[in-house]
Design a protein around this motif. Structure first.
Motif, PDB file in Angstrom:
ATOM      1  N   LYS A 150      38.203 -29.752 -12.579  1.00  8.36           N
ATOM      2  CA  LYS A 150      37.095 -30.172 -12.056  1.00  8.36           C
ATOM      3  C   LYS A 150      37.024 -31.610 -11.919  1.00  8.36           C
ATOM      4  O   LYS A 150      37.856 -32.141 -12.618  1.00  8.36           O
ATOM      5  CB  LYS A 150      35.853 -30.079 -13.159  1.00  8.36           C
ATOM      6  N   GLY A 151      36.477 -31.956 -10.689  1.00 11.18           N
ATOM      7  CA  GLY A 151      36.546 -33.662 -10.648  1.00 11.18           C
ATOM      8  C   GLY A 151      38.056 -33.856 -10.237  1.00 11.18           C
ATOM      9  O   GLY A 151      38.863 -33.338  -9.682  1.00 11.18           O
ATOM     10  N   ASP A 152      38.412 -35.083 -10.637  1.00 12.01           N
ATOM     11  CA  ASP A 152      39.517 -35.839 -10.627  1.00 12.01           C
ATOM     12  C   ASP A 152      40.713 -35.011 -10.963  1.00 12.01           C
ATOM     13  O   ASP A 152      40.777 -34.822 -12.318  1.00 12.01           O
ATOM     14  CB  ASP A 152      39.341 -37.251 -10.992  1.00 12.01           C
ATOM     15  N   ARG A 153      41.581 -34.850 -10.248  1.00 12.68           N
ATOM     16  CA  ARG A 153      42.639 -33.924 -10.797  1.00 12.68           C
ATOM     17  C   ARG A 153      43.681 -34.561 -11.836  1.00 12.68           C
ATOM     18  O   ARG A 153      44.256 -34.098 -12.699  1.00 12.68           O
ATOM     19  CB  ARG A 153      43.539 -33.247  -9.698  1.00 12.68           C
ATOM     20  N   SER A 154      43.811 -36.002 -11.831  1.00  8.97           N
ATOM     21  CA  SER A 154      44.636 -36.622 -12.555  1.00  8.97           C
ATOM     22  C   SER A 154      44.096 -36.548 -13.937  1.00  8.97           C
ATOM     23  O   SER A 154      44.565 -36.647 -15.155  1.00  8.97           O
ATOM     24  CB  SER A 154      44.797 -38.371 -12.155  1.00  8.97           C
ATOM     25  N   THR A 155      42.702 -36.869 -13.906  1.00  6.28           N
ATOM     26  CA  THR A 155      42.030 -36.715 -15.234  1.00  6.28           C
ATOM     27  C   THR A 155      42.105 -35.405 -15.995  1.00  6.28           C
ATOM     28  O   THR A 155      42.197 -35.248 -17.251  1.00  6.28           O
ATOM     29  CB  THR A 155      40.469 -37.085 -15.100  1.00  6.28           C
ATOM     30  N   TRP A 156      41.638 -34.449 -15.281  1.00  5.64           N
ATOM     31  CA  TRP A 156      41.933 -33.032 -15.572  1.00  5.64           C
ATOM     32  C   TRP A 156      43.142 -32.600 -16.105  1.00  5.64           C
ATOM     33  O   TRP A 156      43.419 -32.307 -17.180  1.00  5.64           O
ATOM     34  CB  TRP A 156      41.422 -32.150 -14.353  1.00  5.64           C
ATOM     35  N   GLN A 157      44.245 -33.211 -15.230  1.00  4.62           N
ATOM     36  CA  GLN A 157      45.846 -32.750 -15.600  1.00  4.62           C
ATOM     37  C   GLN A 157      45.926 -33.665 -16.988  1.00  4.62           C
ATOM     38  O   GLN A 157      46.492 -32.760 -17.846  1.00  4.62           O
ATOM     39  CB  GLN A 157      46.747 -33.407 -14.679  1.00  4.62           C
ATOM     40  N   PHE A 158      45.683 -34.769 -17.501  1.00  2.22           N
ATOM     41  CA  PHE A 158      45.863 -35.454 -18.455  1.00  2.22           C
ATOM     42  C   PHE A 158      45.146 -34.832 -19.832  1.00  2.22           C
ATOM     43  O   PHE A 158      45.509 -34.628 -20.850  1.00  2.22           O
ATOM     44  CB  PHE A 158      45.240 -37.054 -18.454  1.00  2.22           C
ATOM     45  N   LYS A 159      43.721 -34.390 -19.428  1.00  3.15           N
ATOM     46  CA  LYS A 159      42.929 -33.708 -20.472  1.00  3.15           C
ATOM     47  C   LYS A 159      43.857 -32.360 -21.042  1.00  3.15           C
ATOM     48  O   LYS A 159      43.851 -31.917 -22.183  1.00  3.15           O
ATOM     49  CB  LYS A 159      41.584 -33.279 -20.117  1.00  3.15           C
ATOM     50  N   LEU A 160      44.165 -31.533 -19.875  1.00  2.00           N
ATOM     51  CA  LEU A 160      45.096 -30.356 -20.111  1.00  2.00           C
ATOM     52  C   LEU A 160      46.101 -30.453 -21.011  1.00  2.00           C
ATOM     53  O   LEU A 160      46.674 -29.802 -22.070  1.00  2.00           O
ATOM     54  CB  LEU A 160      45.496 -29.783 -18.792  1.00  2.00           C
ATOM     55  N   VAL A 161      46.964 -31.715 -20.760  1.00  2.00           N
ATOM     56  CA  VAL A 161      48.211 -31.857 -21.596  1.00  2.00           C
ATOM     57  C   VAL A 161      47.816 -32.319 -23.105  1.00  2.00           C
ATOM     58  O   VAL A 161      48.415 -31.766 -23.798  1.00  2.00           O
ATOM     59  CB  VAL A 161      49.085 -32.890 -21.011  1.00  2.00           C
ATOM     60  N   VAL A 162      46.642 -32.921 -23.148  1.00  2.00           N
ATOM     61  CA  VAL A 162      46.353 -33.429 -24.419  1.00  2.00           C
ATOM     62  C   VAL A 162      45.980 -32.038 -25.292  1.00  2.00           C
ATOM     63  O   VAL A 162      46.227 -31.723 -26.328  1.00  2.00           O
ATOM     64  CB  VAL A 162      45.121 -34.170 -24.454  1.00  2.00           C
ATOM     65  N   GLU A 163      45.299 -31.097 -24.716  1.00  2.00           N
ATOM     66  CA  GLU A 163      44.742 -29.843 -25.303  1.00  2.00           C
ATOM     67  C   GLU A 163      45.887 -28.906 -25.436  1.00  2.00           C
ATOM     68  O   GLU A 163      45.818 -28.158 -26.594  1.00  2.00           O
ATOM     69  CB  GLU A 163      43.700 -29.163 -24.473  1.00  2.00           C
ATOM     70  N   LEU A 164      46.820 -28.930 -24.814  1.00  2.00           N
ATOM     71  CA  LEU A 164      47.905 -28.247 -24.971  1.00  2.00           C
ATOM     72  C   LEU A 164      48.755 -28.656 -26.110  1.00  2.00           C
ATOM     73  O   LEU A 164      49.424 -27.758 -26.949  1.00  2.00           O
ATOM     74  CB  LEU A 164      48.846 -27.912 -23.573  1.00  2.00           C
ATOM     75  N   LYS A 165      48.832 -29.917 -26.070  1.00  2.00           N
ATOM     76  CA  LYS A 165      49.517 -30.479 -27.129  1.00  2.00           C
ATOM     77  C   LYS A 165      48.863 -30.331 -28.566  1.00  2.00           C
ATOM     78  O   LYS A 165      49.584 -30.195 -29.540  1.00  2.00           O
ATOM     79  CB  LYS A 165      49.860 -32.074 -27.033  1.00  2.00           C
TER      80      LYS A 165
END
Length: 358
Positions: free
Chosen positions: A23-38
């Motif tokens: 959703k929204g900005d892909r860079s922000t979403w991608q960073f959040k996804l990395v955080v949650e996977l970590k």
């Protein structure tokens, strides 16, 4: 960016993807996804493996690998706060939930089981003689002049008399002293090392005698208020093993009737005890002293203790100064009875607790 894709070991990452749609900005979403996977424990290579299989990621190939590495490094995962340990040294219990054992005797009428305290007297008042006489009864389990004892090992930290004199004194009072569980503490330590001393004692030791206190005290002045810290350390060391501890000490004066306030040192010495013995000389008698036994949990007692050169000493109940002559007479009778392996109690002879009809 020296790392490679690595397939996750389980499918927990699917749950992360399901609740984090693009959703929204892909860079922000991608960073959040990395955080949650970590957060769920995925390595950098495993995160790369997951993102490389998604359609909505911003980059591909080497560019994606570099971006994942940067995002993974920036992702600070805060560990869940641990439950704080209860460091409060106090606990509060309703009186109905408190369990407390009734106090018991190590030597009935003389010293409480597991009690800490002192024996105090002026010089040449038979302090060591009385303490070692007591030790022989505790180590052997034999009654102490009619007073029942709880048998256990005895350790003696003797810092004034030689080993030869200590053994001689014990053997004079009990020919079988060498066969009893009595231990002499060797070494150059002091009460500063009380925990080390307790740790070194055999498991069967339940009675520790320190003779004399002023040689064993160690660092600091016995007259300072800081003495309470050392007294507390003694209690903390011996209490877990329920080791009764007697510190043999001297008084400020040698004449007149001695009282608690005459104990040499700070006021804390006079208030620290659970069992306390004060020995007073008796005018007109060279070998009989008055024993005052005081306790925190028991009724005070008073005795006359007569020392004979043969080692056959005598303890008389209920001391009265007017009866010194009678004590000397009874002392001779009791000493004679002990030579025969008997006890004289109230003019009656006993053998191993049984009254003899003569």
């Amino acid at each position: 960016f020296e790392y490679e894709e690595e397939e996750p070991k389980d499918n927990e990452y699917l749950n992360v993807l399901s609740v984090n749609p693009c959703k929204g900005d892909r860079s922000t979403w991608q960073f959040k996804l990395v955080v949650e996977l970590k957060k769920i424990g995925l390595t950098q290579g495993q995160v790369l493996w997951v993102l490389a299989r998604l359609d909505d990621v911003k980059f591909e190939g080497k560019k994606l690998k570099e971006d994942v590495a940067k995002c993974y490094a920036r992702a600070v995962i805060k560990s869940k706060p641990k439950e704080e340990e209860d460091t409060n040294i106090f606990s509060i219990l309703p009186i109905g939930e408190v369990t407390a054992e009734e106090p018991k005797w190590l030597v009935e009428g003389i010293w409480g089981e597991g009690n800490v305290g002192m024996m105090v007297a002026a010089p040449k008042s038979f302090k060591s003689t009385f303490a070692y006489d007591l030790a022989l009864s505790v180590a052997s389990g034999r009654n102490f002049y009619g007073h029942p004892v709880k048998q256990c090992g005895v350790a003696i930290l003797q810092l004034e008399n030689s080993d030869y004199y200590t053994k001689l004194l014990l053997e004079r009072m009990a020919p079988d002293a060498n066969d009893l569980p009595i231990y002499l503490v060797k070494g150059s330590g002091s009460l500063d090392n009380i925990q080390d001393l307790v740790d070194a004692l055999p498991e069967n030791v339940g009675f520790l005698i320190v003779d004399p206190l002023y040689f064993a005290w160690g660092n600091g002045s016995i007259q300072d208020e800081d003495s309470r810290t050392k007294l507390r350390s003694i209690s903390d060391a011996v209490k877990p093993r329920n080791i009764a501890t007697m510190l043999i000490h001297h008084t400020r004066k040698s004449n007149d009737e001695l009282r608690q306030g005459d104990i040499y040192g700070s006021q804390f010495l006079a208030s620290w005890y659970e069992s306390l013995i004060i020995i007073n000389r008796i005018k007109g008698s060279d070998n009989t002293v008055k024993i005052n036994a005081d306790f925190r949990m028991f009724t005070p007692r008073s005795y006359a203790y007569t020392v004979n050169s043969s080692g056959m000493n005598v303890l008389n109940e209920h001391y009265h100064e007017a009866n010194i002559t009678q004590y000397d007479k009874e002392a001779s009778q009791q000493a004679a009875a002990r030579v025969l392996g008997l006890e004289l109690i109230d003019n009656e002879l006993y053998y191993k607790g049984d009254k003899l009809h003569v």
